[in-house]
Scaffold this motif. Sequence first.
Motif, PDB file in Angstrom:
ATOM      1  N   ALA A   1       0.845  -1.205   0.000  1.00 48.47           N
ATOM      2  CA  ALA A   1       0.000   0.000   0.000  1.00 48.47           C
ATOM      3  C   ALA A   1       0.877   1.251   0.000  1.00 48.47           C
ATOM      4  CB  ALA A   1      -0.926  -0.008   1.218  1.00 48.47           C
ATOM      5  N   ALA A   2       1.975   1.198   0.752  1.00 47.46           N
ATOM      6  CA  ALA A   2       2.907   2.334   0.808  1.00 47.46           C
ATOM      7  C   ALA A   2       3.494   2.610  -0.570  1.00 47.46           C
ATOM      8  CB  ALA A   2       4.019   2.047   1.812  1.00 47.46           C
TER       9      ALA A   2
ATOM     10  N   ASP B   1       2.224   1.764  -3.611  1.00 50.71           N
ATOM     11  CA  ASP B   1       1.251   2.308  -4.568  1.00 50.71           C
ATOM     12  C   ASP B   1       0.843   3.731  -4.214  1.00 50.71           C
ATOM     13  OD1 ASP B   1       0.497   0.553  -6.844  1.00 50.71           O
ATOM     14  OD2 ASP B   1       0.272  -0.920  -5.248  1.00 50.71           O
ATOM     15  N   ALA B   2       0.802   4.025  -2.901  1.00 53.89           N
ATOM     16  CA  ALA B   2       0.459   5.391  -2.498  1.00 53.89           C
ATOM     17  C   ALA B   2       1.559   6.368  -2.941  1.00 53.89           C
ATOM     18  CB  ALA B   2       0.260   5.465  -0.985  1.00 53.89           C
ATOM     19  N   ARG B   3       2.816   5.956  -2.795  1.00 53.22           N
ATOM     20  CA  ARG B   3       3.937   6.827  -3.181  1.00 53.22           C
ATOM     21  C   ARG B   3       3.936   7.066  -4.690  1.00 53.22           C
ATOM     22  NH1 ARG B   3       8.278   8.112   0.247  1.00 53.22           N
ATOM     23  NH2 ARG B   3       9.723   9.461  -0.851  1.00 53.22           N
TER      24      ARG B   3
ATOM     25  N   TYR C   1       1.422   6.963  -6.625  1.00 54.99           N
ATOM     26  CA  TYR C   1       0.266   7.803  -6.935  1.00 54.99           C
ATOM     27  C   TYR C   1       0.530   9.272  -6.614  1.00 54.99           C
ATOM     28  CZ  TYR C   1      -4.445   9.769  -6.063  1.00 54.99           C
ATOM     29  OH  TYR C   1      -5.562  10.552  -6.031  1.00 54.99           O
ATOM     30  N   HIS C   2       0.989   9.527  -5.393  1.00 56.64           N
ATOM     31  CA  HIS C   2       1.175  10.922  -4.987  1.00 56.64           C
ATOM     32  C   HIS C   2       2.301  11.593  -5.774  1.00 56.64           C
ATOM     33  CE1 HIS C   2      -1.851  10.847  -1.920  1.00 56.64           C
ATOM     34  NE2 HIS C   2      -1.272   9.859  -1.262  1.00 56.64           N
TER      35      HIS C   2
ATOM     36  N   ARG D   1       0.789  12.278  -9.163  1.00 58.23           N
ATOM     37  CA  ARG D   1      -0.289  13.250  -9.102  1.00 58.23           C
ATOM     38  C   ARG D   1       0.265  14.670  -8.931  1.00 58.23           C
ATOM     39  NH1 ARG D   1      -3.094  15.284  -4.703  1.00 58.23           N
ATOM     40  NH2 ARG D   1      -1.774  14.088  -3.297  1.00 58.23           N
TER      41      ARG D   1
ATOM     42  N   PHE E   1       5.877  17.168  -5.042  1.00 60.02           N
ATOM     43  CA  PHE E   1       5.814  16.143  -3.991  1.00 60.02           C
ATOM     44  C   PHE E   1       6.866  16.436  -2.927  1.00 60.02           C
ATOM     45  CE2 PHE E   1       7.218  12.240  -1.956  1.00 60.02           C
ATOM     46  CZ  PHE E   1       6.017  11.733  -1.490  1.00 60.02           C
TER      47      PHE E   1
ATOM     48  N   LEU F   1      10.920   3.816   1.348  1.00 59.12           N
ATOM     49  CA  LEU F   1       9.498   4.152   1.492  1.00 59.12           C
ATOM     50  C   LEU F   1       9.174   4.606   2.912  1.00 59.12           C
ATOM     51  CD1 LEU F   1       7.784   1.177  -0.418  1.00 59.12           C
ATOM     52  CD2 LEU F   1       7.716   3.592  -1.105  1.00 59.12           C
TER      53      LEU F   1
ATOM     54  N   ASP G   1      -5.737   1.196   1.300  1.00 66.27           N
ATOM     55  CA  ASP G   1      -5.033   0.830   0.077  1.00 66.27           C
ATOM     56  C   ASP G   1      -5.911   1.140  -1.142  1.00 66.27           C
ATOM     57  OD1 ASP G   1      -3.377  -0.219  -1.832  1.00 66.27           O
ATOM     58  OD2 ASP G   1      -3.107  -2.162  -0.842  1.00 66.27           O
TER      59      ASP G   1
ATOM     60  N   LEU H   1      -3.934   6.113   1.503  1.00 75.69           N
ATOM     61  CA  LEU H   1      -2.873   6.694   2.326  1.00 75.69           C
ATOM     62  C   LEU H   1      -2.563   8.104   1.830  1.00 75.69           C
ATOM     63  CD1 LEU H   1      -0.438   3.634   2.535  1.00 75.69           C
ATOM     64  CD2 LEU H   1      -1.643   4.665   4.472  1.00 75.69           C
TER      65      LEU H   1
END
Lengths: 584, 584
Positions: free
Chosen positions: A142-143, A145-147, A149-150, A153, A159, A255, B185, B563
């Motif tokens: 999850a960490a 995919d979140a990284r 994404y952000h 984005r 960032f 991460l 997630d 997240l």
Amino acid sequence: MKSDIDICRDTRLTPIEHIAEQAGIQQQELTPQGTLKAKVKPAILKRLAEKAEGKLVVVTAITPTPLGEGKTVTTIGLAQGLAKINRSVMACIRQPSMGPVFGVKGGAAGGGYSQVAPMEKLNLHLTGDIHAVTAAHNLAAAALDARLYHESRLGYDEFTAKTGLPALRIDINNICWKRVMDHNDRALRMITIGQNEPGKTINGLERHDGFDITAASELMAILALADNLHDMRQRIGHIVVAYDLDGKPVTTEDLKVAGAMAVTMCEAIEPTLMQTLEGVPTLIHAGPFANIAHGNSSIIADKIALKLSDFVVTEGGFGSDMGFEKACNIKAQQANRGPDCAVVVATLRGLKANSGLYDLRPGQALPAAIFDEDNAALIAGFDNLKWHINNAAHYGVPVVVAINRFPQDTDAELELLQTMINNAAFTTHVDVAISEAFGKGGEGAIALAECVVKACQHQANFTPLYQLSQPLEEKIMTVAEAGYGASHVELSPLAQQQLAQFKAQGYDDLAICMAKTPLSISTDPSIKGAPTGFTVPIRELKLCAGAGFIYALCGNVMTMPGLPEKPAFMSLDIDESGNIIGLS
Amino acid sequence: MKSDIDICRDTRLTPIEHIAEQAGIQQQELTPQGTLKAKVKPAILKRLAEKAEGKLVVVTAITPTPLGEGKTVTTIGLAQGLAKINRSVMACIRQPSMGPVFGVKGGAAGGGYSQVAPMEKLNLHLTGDIHAVTAAHNLAAAALDARLYHESRLGYDEFTAKTGLPALRIDINNICWKRVMDHNDRALRMITIGQNEPGKTINGLERHDGFDITAASELMAILALADNLHDMRQRIGHIVVAYDLDGKPVTTEDLKVAGAMAVTMCEAIEPTLMQTLEGVPTLIHAGPFANIAHGNSSIIADKIALKLSDFVVTEGGFGSDMGFEKACNIKAQQANRGPDCAVVVATLRGLKANSGLYDLRPGQALPAAIFDEDNAALIAGFDNLKWHINNAAHYGVPVVVAINRFPQDTDAELELLQTMINNAAFTTHVDVAISEAFGKGGEGAIALAECVVKACQHQANFTPLYQLSQPLEEKIMTVAEAGYGASHVELSPLAQQQLAQFKAQGYDDLAICMAKTPLSISTDPSIKGAPTGFTVPIRELKLCAGAGFIYALCGNVMTMPGLPEKPAFMSLDIDESGNIIGLS
């Protein structure tokens, strides 16, 4: 005979505090979880630092049929047999995955009168270690995919401006950390994640992904190989989850999730104390696969047990080419402690299956004829047992063959097999005993226990096949050729490229973990017996920098099983009195 | 002031056996998990069947800011306050999800000097109940996809011939059981599963799927609403996971997986006993969301606590339009036991936020100005508090307003608020006290405790808003109009069609669970205060036949959080001594 769960339920068990006390574990070193299981604090090793260690007995097997040859039954039975002849003894086994419990194989607590009890606790949840591994593993995913994404984005610069964190610039096409679940769920093997409603992006970036079963997580291997909590924390931080756009490794430390992963697993590092049906203290810890990982229970559990008892009986997954090889080359080198004795479990049906005269297929029942008297098949299959004895001898370890007797086995056949073993020439001490641990418990394993005591009087001269300082390709060759008896190793272009990459990145001194079929000594599951002159094809290499090995995929290895048409879960339920029924 | 985890670590806790003994729990009713948490066997209810029940105090709140108004702090503080004035008391709260712990919100153990301890146990794993829910939920999902695959692979007739099981003929386009994970997630919200290498089919059938966070699982609602193990087993069997090609419901019982799911959850049904920092016995059990589920801790925990103590303090999620409404209309009707007193938590900042004069956004810090003295905003925001008091009064329950004091709050403002409350007219007993439970523990909640004791002397005349026997559409109207004060309900064509379908399938007597934003009494999060004349649009209905309700989606409800750029997990780690650091 009664079912496993009924035998277990009809046995009067001892409160775990008494088991612990008898084993020499002090109260402050124990965290009971109910009355029949307890976590043992690794801090016990400090108190016992000066104490001499017992003998480490590793139970392995011939090349198994898909049903297994009864290694866990023999491990537990042998420990009970040693107790029967008044030896101080503990057993160390892996925690069963719920996948097989609900799927095909059933539980992994041993069976009959040689079980770890209560089997329903061992087979379901236990003290939550596998759940902790699942949670820590998926947190990293999850960490990641979140990284991804952000950073995408906001753009890399924004960032960094917003968070004060460096942009990791993860290459979405070069991610090597999947998700895990402790179930047999084939539908999760290949998935696409991060999908969005048309025109939206709030669910992250779309990419291919998949789930492995939790036993296949690198964290499970780390749990089994870590020396202590601090070492586990460091290893977790070394895990490479992806590569950046320049091809450089991205770790969980990058991460900033390694600390939280270790926090999630900080109770899991404590082995769980249980007992066998005859009250032998047993440590349950970790459950790594024996193909893509090293397939042995933990170094911490072994160390604790070795300080507390004169004999420690543990097991490596599959045949001696798999779990035992890895016990010697991966686990023993990291623990700096090799086995004192190998027990090779053989069954008449298993040896006949190794004759190549029967058509055996995974997921299908064994043909009934394999239980009929068939000297020709037994003689032909004996080559396989000889191979496994010699394999253990390679490592300088004395060997006891445990013939795990089935009700259908005839005396004549058992005698023939014993004679063949006694007449063969080996370079190490070899002995043989018949084990009736399943039907008779420790009483049925006294002869085996006596052989093991005798074997342990022969000083082992343990030597791993390779030194970690050798180059990766040499270590691969050594396992394939000196280990399996192959004549060639064939690296695919991809594997060659990965080899060069891992060497360049400084991973040349990791151990090698061969991920191959357990159903043959070669990499072709249809080749039974003791093959020679075969080639080991290596399709792909995978880095497990936290666990400390690179695994080499020889053919397809399934890291997420599937459920059959009529899974084991269908018979599980709760009866009127609230008891679990249908577990085997 | 010290951090939550430091306060917790510096507090000398009592062994859980002593806490249990003081609470009246006998040794054989307790399964300690270490020295500071223990499972309590629901069998205790048989022994105490004849004992009178204590008073049930439900803590709720005004319409909250995204940061929450301190309900758990007030719940724990009030329980400690009641103990300070020598009342026998227990608290019952939900188990925190690890998602928020690693994500934005942090833990849910209360805070300051009003915490459940040890907070790191409560916030991470606890006794594994959430993991058990995850495992049971995903087992059903794996069972479903496996059945789909095997029936498709073999054909219906051959499947039946081979297994002796009827073909379920599941409609792949009509599956309503997702998978779950206890993490934030976002990449798993919308996924495609069952994908294959070109030309292969071994990974099952490709279809759209997604993961919810585990708190959103129907199993979590079932755990919170079940009366006992047998009832939980029956409810699990009623879960509808899909529809067949004729549109008929397919249940977990049809998949023959309900028994195994109940087995997986059979320890989870036992609440976990812990203690507050001041030694008040606290039961932790279940953790359903307060939008798509009913958002209260379990009926079993309440029942046990009510038999053991004179006062039981529990809480419902979000404002009184959410968790408290559901405590009254869903939980109380299933338990046949309503609350004796409602505590409405209000903060000055929360009331000012409800004035509509501040621009608040989820995921962003509150504007600093909201802590400045601002009578106009406070007066404007008071309407919201009045609404929540009147809402509790609807159910015939006396009300105590707990003003959760923040360090920045001025005496003048606090006085103004108390005066407004005292001067307003209500149809139920209403009292007010300032709570300083965060900074002062139970000592800071004595005034509140005294108000609650007084309120409980007023006989509650508990009446739910509707009877379960009313038709579904009537129950929806009642919650929206009599409950929220809406003027209209607008069902989408899809919702209308589903309504007809559920009625035809015999689900007309289920409760209604409104899944709407908690940030407004209406369904529009930007409308603060006490809106009137609004419409409640219902987009979709979802059947939870095992939990016993149908939830009505009013707008978007997020069932899998994501997240943020800099998640809370980044500060978590293990220090040199092996202690967890960075948890809040």
